[in-house]
Structure formats: structure tokens, C-alpha cells
Write a protein that holds these residues in place. Structure first.
Motif, PDB file in Angstrom:
ATOM      1  N   GLY A   9       0.811  -1.209   0.000  1.00  9.05           N
ATOM      2  CA  GLY A   9       0.000   0.000   0.000  1.00  9.05           C
ATOM      3  C   GLY A   9       0.841   1.253   0.000  1.00  9.05           C
ATOM      4  O   GLY A   9       1.998   1.244   0.429  1.00  9.05           O
ATOM      5  N   THR A  10       0.259   2.335  -0.470  1.00  7.17           N
ATOM      6  CA  THR A  10       0.969   3.607  -0.440  1.00  7.17           C
ATOM      7  C   THR A  10       1.021   4.191   0.962  1.00  7.17           C
ATOM      8  O   THR A  10       1.883   5.015   1.255  1.00  7.17           O
ATOM      9  CB  THR A  10       0.292   4.626  -1.373  1.00  7.17           C
ATOM     10  N   THR A  11       0.088   3.774   1.825  1.00  3.90           N
ATOM     11  CA  THR A  11       0.025   4.251   3.202  1.00  3.90           C
ATOM     12  C   THR A  11      -0.528   3.134   4.076  1.00  3.90           C
ATOM     13  O   THR A  11      -1.044   2.129   3.572  1.00  3.90           O
ATOM     14  CB  THR A  11      -0.933   5.459   3.336  1.00  3.90           C
ATOM     15  N   SER A  12      -0.453   3.312   5.372  1.00  2.00           N
ATOM     16  CA  SER A  12      -1.226   2.465   6.274  1.00  2.00           C
ATOM     17  C   SER A  12      -2.702   2.716   6.025  1.00  2.00           C
ATOM     18  O   SER A  12      -3.101   3.827   5.662  1.00  2.00           O
ATOM     19  CB  SER A  12      -0.881   2.778   7.734  1.00  2.00           C
ATOM     20  N   ASP A  13      -3.525   1.692   6.204  1.00  2.00           N
ATOM     21  CA  ASP A  13      -4.970   1.781   6.033  1.00  2.00           C
ATOM     22  C   ASP A  13      -5.362   2.166   4.605  1.00  2.00           C
ATOM     23  O   ASP A  13      -6.403   2.788   4.384  1.00  2.00           O
ATOM     24  CB  ASP A  13      -5.589   2.769   7.036  1.00  2.00           C
ATOM     25  N   ALA A  14      -4.551   1.780   3.622  1.00  2.00           N
ATOM     26  CA  ALA A  14      -4.935   2.009   2.232  1.00  2.00           C
ATOM     27  C   ALA A  14      -5.962   0.989   1.767  1.00  2.00           C
ATOM     28  O   ALA A  14      -6.628   1.195   0.750  1.00  2.00           O
ATOM     29  CB  ALA A  14      -3.704   1.956   1.327  1.00  2.00           C
ATOM     30  N   PRO A 137       5.976   0.528   1.274  1.00  2.00           N
ATOM     31  CA  PRO A 137       7.351   0.217   0.883  1.00  2.00           C
ATOM     32  C   PRO A 137       8.189   1.465   0.647  1.00  2.00           C
ATOM     33  O   PRO A 137       9.406   1.369   0.477  1.00  2.00           O
ATOM     34  CB  PRO A 137       7.168  -0.577  -0.415  1.00  2.00           C
ATOM     35  N   ALA A 138       7.553   2.646   0.615  1.00  2.00           N
ATOM     36  CA  ALA A 138       8.261   3.889   0.336  1.00  2.00           C
ATOM     37  C   ALA A 138       8.814   4.557   1.591  1.00  2.00           C
ATOM     38  O   ALA A 138       9.329   5.679   1.521  1.00  2.00           O
ATOM     39  CB  ALA A 138       7.338   4.856  -0.391  1.00  2.00           C
ATOM     40  N   MET A 150       9.183  -4.805   0.394  1.00  2.00           N
ATOM     41  CA  MET A 150      10.079  -5.233  -0.671  1.00  2.00           C
ATOM     42  C   MET A 150      11.228  -6.090  -0.157  1.00  2.00           C
ATOM     43  O   MET A 150      11.776  -6.912  -0.903  1.00  2.00           O
ATOM     44  CB  MET A 150      10.616  -4.020  -1.424  1.00  2.00           C
ATOM     45  N   GLY A 151      11.573  -5.928   1.107  1.00  2.00           N
ATOM     46  CA  GLY A 151      12.605  -6.782   1.698  1.00  2.00           C
ATOM     47  C   GLY A 151      12.194  -8.240   1.744  1.00  2.00           C
ATOM     48  O   GLY A 151      13.049  -9.134   1.807  1.00  2.00           O
TER      49      GLY A 151
END
Length: 500
Positions: A9-14, A137-138, A150-151
Motif C-alpha cells: 500500500g501507499t500508506t497504512s490503512d490504504a 514500501p516507500a 520489498m525486503g
């Protein structure tokens, strides 16, 4: 027929948790043997597994959606924060360490071994594994030794789809920005995007979707509409939509203080859905409103949360509440607060001893071994309010051992494997105060109605939470089927075309 897909997700709670649950149900309806997997989860809502361990509650929900029993391998690393800097570290379902953030960062190499063991176990047992990332992941500061996003995906070469919540705004910036923060080999793993929680005319969004495809050379697999009224277990935090304004038309007022380390607030999902109950969560700086029933919830740090309760002045408000005939119910950590004393000789949370609220004649001592078990039983006579026996089922997750005369009048009687019943919890002599270690106390309709009558609701109805959850999963799966290009998604995950 083997395949895997990771939802980041781009954020938590996406919407990662919900999306994985929905996709699990979609595949299960097609006869695919599918399992959820979250390498690392940080949450205070947890569940007991069939193999006697503890995992994040979200993964238990996803297992239900997949039609399989939850196991510790579905969430091999669970972090349960006990303070702003410290947490209990649970590996393969068992509490192993108490660590601060720096120590856990160094420990991640060891934790990743547990992740890999569980990953390979699920890959052998299931046709498809749907993986849920954590946060985003950002988050550059967390990239070193990452085992959650990604890890994990990169060494295992798991294809990734990135989901963003358009209801927050800035969805295209979130998606392109997230992609730009990834290394080239990580970007190559990203197969495309999903836009979540869309409201309105989707045709007006399509120019943006076309731009995104042109900008990234990656497809958008679907635009999922905002689904109101889903009854699904929350992964951790109490969302703003759960804190509904007071409804004066409902007949029973129930208040739950939101403790700083509140755990398993899913205990109250049935009450939130109940047509006769006005459930109010009370946060920091808010006074306790008038209520028929105040519930002290579970806590990951009972002493610290009890101090917070007193700092808020809630102890005095509760005394006044009882003086005017109100009821108080404690669950797990909240039950421990109701006694005369709390002891932590091993320093498992705060350490030392402190006085409890003193409404039940008992003391609680934290012990290193955590009690983890699924249980069934019935309500004790002190909570039946003139009703016949009311069956209960749920689970216990606690390190406290409570002793004292108050336990002679149990709140719950639990079935034992060899026959007989084991008392749990307590009810005060005047019937106003009760507590239990049982999570899920309100989930069974008969027990729910009896407890609401005890709290003062005459002619109490009941809500079948399991049926609501099942209907929500079916509705979610139907929505994904209607609004996503699932054949393209399955192909991106490397799945056999037979399920497309």
C-alpha cells in the motif's frame, strides 16, 4: 497451479487487509486452495490459532475468507506495542522477547528466518498465497533490513500490486511517488495498481488512470468503490468511522474508554452493529458521558493504562456511575484493573505493583507464560438476568493470573476437555461490576442478549456477528469481481488460467 501475489500500500490503512480478504474469498469460491500471509504485523488486535499460537486478527479474518483454519504461519512475526518505544515480539505465535525499536531492528535478521520458514510452509501446502505488506514500501527510513514489504518480495520474487486510498486525496501522487521511491529491481516486481474507496462517477477518473498507465507503463487492475457498512474485523486502530456520534434513539448507552494500549477492541463489534445499543468510544481529554454500561477493554500495558485512566479522571467518573446504579464490565486487562492490586514482578510491562480500582476482591500477577486458547462455555448466574443458560465462545490471550475471593462468583464457566467446568472472571456481590478474561464475550447471540439485559436493556434483541461478517465477505468479493480486471491480476500473479 502454484502462484503468489503481494498487496502493498501507499500508506497504512490504504485497504491492504480488506483487499487480501476479498481476494481470498474470490479464489476460495472458485475452488482454489488459498492462504493469506503477512510476514510482519504490528497490531494489538490478535487472535488465537488452531495450532495454539497468536497472530494478527486481520490474518485470522483473511483465513476465514479463504475457508481455512488460521495458523501461526500466516503471520510469523507479530509486534504488540506496550509503550511508545517498546513492544512484545511474537514469533510463530509465541511471545519471545520484549524489545525497543532499536533492538528489534537488529533482531530482524533472526525474525526473517521465521518469515522464510512460514513462507515455504504455506507455499508447500497451498495453491496460492496472498501476501499483505505493512505500512508502505516507500518508507525510506525502514528500508534497511526490511522484512515486511520489498525486503520480503524481492528475495522471494513475489509479484506486487500497489493499492492506494483515493478517499484520502492525492492518489496519483501516492502511486507514482511510491514507485519512484523503489529501486529499479523493486519497481520491476510491481505489476500494477488498484485504486480503493472511490466515490462518484468512475468515468471522470479515467483520464487520470490513463495518465498513470502512460507515466508508469503499468496497468490499473481496478477502481474499487467505497463500501459502507462492512462488518469486518479491524487490523488495529479504531477508525474515525467507528466513533459514531451519539444516537439518542437507541435504548442502551455503552461507553468504552480508548486506552492508549487498547487491545482487541473487536470485542465490541457486535455492540456497534446492534440496533438497540449506542456504543461510544471515549478518547483522551473527553469526559465519560452518562451511560448504562461502561466497558474497560483489553490492554497491552495494564498498569500504564490504569494510570492514564486515573489521569483522565475516569476513576472518579466510574465511582459516580456506580453510585447511580450503572454497570461496569472489564475484559482481560480491563478485568485486571477492577481488582485491588496489580503486580508485575518480572517487569513484563511496567514492573512493580500498584493499586487497582478495588471493586473486585482479587489481585493479578503477570507471569512470563502467556495463556493462549480458544474456549467455550456459558455465562455465570450473576450475568444471566433471569435468562436460561447462555452459551459463550471466544479466546483468551493474557499473561495475568488472578486470585482472590471475588473469583468464587465467576462471570463465565468454561468447558474443560475432560468434562466439568472451569470458573473464569468474577461478579461483585451487588451485581454491578463484572469481569472476565474471555475475548468475544458478545459474539454469541444468546450471551449477547443476556449481557444486555444485565446492563439494563429490557427485551434485548441479538445480532449474529458471524452472519454479518460472512455477508460482508461475500459482498466484498462480489464487488471485486465486478470492479476489477481479475484475469489480468491473476496472470500477473503467475496463476494458471484455469481460475481466470
Amino acid at each position: 497451479m502454484k502462484g503468489a501475489l503481494m498487496v502493498q500500500g501507499t500508506t497504512s490503512d490504504a485497504g491492504k487487509t480488506t483487499l487480501v480478504a476479498g481476494l481470498c474469498r474470490v479464489l476460495a469460491r472458485r475452488g482454489v486452495k488459498v492462504a493469506p500471509f503477512k510476514p510482519q504485523n504490528m497490531a494489538l488486535n490478535s487472535a488465537v490459532t488452531a495450532d495454539g499460537g497468536e497472530i494478527g486478527r486481520a490474518q485470522a479474518l483473511q483465513a476465514l475468507a479463504a475457508g481455512v483454519a488460521p495458523t501461526v504461519h500466516m503471520n510469523p512475526v507479530l509486534i504488540k506495542p506496550s509503550s511508545d518505544t517498546g513492544a512484545q515480539i511474537i514469533i510463530h505465535g509465541q511471545a519471545r522477547h520484549q524489545m525497543d525499536a532499536r533492538a528489534f531492528h537488529d533482531y530482524k535478521r533472526v525474525a526473517f528466518e521465521a518469515v522464510q520458514e512460514s513462507w515455504h510452509h504455506l507455499r508447500r501446502e497451498f495453491d496460492v498465497v496472498l501476501v499483505e505488506g505493512a505500512g508502505s514500501p516507500a518508507e525510506i527510513n525502514l528500508r534497511d533490513r526490511d522484512i515486511a514489504n520489498m525486503g520480503f518480495a524481492l528475495p522471494n520474487q513475489v509479484p506486487v500490486v500497489v493499492v492506494a486510498d483515493i478517499d484520502r486525496g492525492g492518489v496519483f501522487a501516492h502511486l507514482t511517488g511510491t514507485l519512484d521511491c523503489l529501486a529499479p529491481e523493486e519497481q520491476a516486481l510491481v505489476r500494477g495498481f488498484i485504486i480503493n474507496r472511490f466515490r462518484g462517477d468512475v468515468s471522470l477518473l479515467m483520464p487520470g488512470v490513463d495518465w498513470l498507465t502512460s507515466r508508469t507503463a503499468k496497468p490499473t487492475f481496478g477502481v474499487v468503490p467505497y463500501l459502507h457498512g462492512l462488518h469486518l474485523d479491524a487490523e488495529d486502530a479504531i477508525a474515525a468511522w467507528q466513533q459514531a456520534p451519539q444516537d439518542v434513539h437507541k435504548r442502551l448507552r455503552v461507553v468504552v474508554p480508548v486506552l492508549p494500549r487498547i487491545s482487541n477492541h473487536t470485542d465490541f463489534d457486535a455492540l456497534r452493529a446492534h440496533p438497540q445499543v449506542d456504543l461510544q468510544y471515549v478518547g483522551p481529554g473527553q469526559p465519560l458521558p452518562e451511560a448504562d454500561l461502561v466497558i474497560l477493554p483489553g490492554s497491552k500495558n495494564v498498569q500504564a493504562d490504569l494510570r492514564w485512566l486515573r489521569e483522565q479522571g475516569h476513576d472518579k467518573a466510574l465511582q459516580r456511575h456506580l453510585r447511580y446504579g450503572g454497570k461496569v464490565l472489564g475484559i482481560c486487562g480491563g478485568f485486571q484493573m477492577l481488582g485491588t492490586a496489580l503486580h508485575d514482578p518480572h517487569g513484563l510491562e511496567d514492573g512493580g505493583s500498584m493499586a487497582g480500582l478495588g471493586w473486585l476482591e482479587m489481585q493479578t500477577t503477570l507471569e512470563p507464560h502467556k495463556q493462549l486458547r480458544e474456549v467455550q462455555g456459558r455465562l455465570g448466574v450473576g450475568l444471566l438476568a433471569g435468562a436460561p443458560d447462555a452459551a459463550v465462545s471466544g479466546y483468551e490471550i493474557h499473561m495475568g493470573v488472578s486470585t482472590g475471593p471475588a473469583l468464587g462468583t465467576p462471570a463465565v464457566l468454561l468447558h474443560q476437555a475432560g468434562g466439568g467446568e472451569l470458573p473464569d472472571g468474577a461478579v461483585s456481590a451487588d451485581g454491578q461490576v463484572a469481569g472476565t478474561y474471555l475475548h468475544g464475550l458478545f459474539d454469541q447471540p444468546a450471551a449477547q442478549s443476556a449481557l444486555l439485559r444485565w446492563a439494563g436493556l429490557r427485551h434485548a434483541q441479538s445480532v449474529d456477528l458471524a452472519a454479518l461478517r460472512e455477508a460482508s465477505l461475500e459482498r466484498l468479493a462480489d464487488t471485486l469481481e465486478a470492479h476489477m480486471d481479475l484475469p489480468a491480476l491473476w496472470a500477473a500473479a503467475g496463476l494458471h488460467k484455469r481460475i481466470v
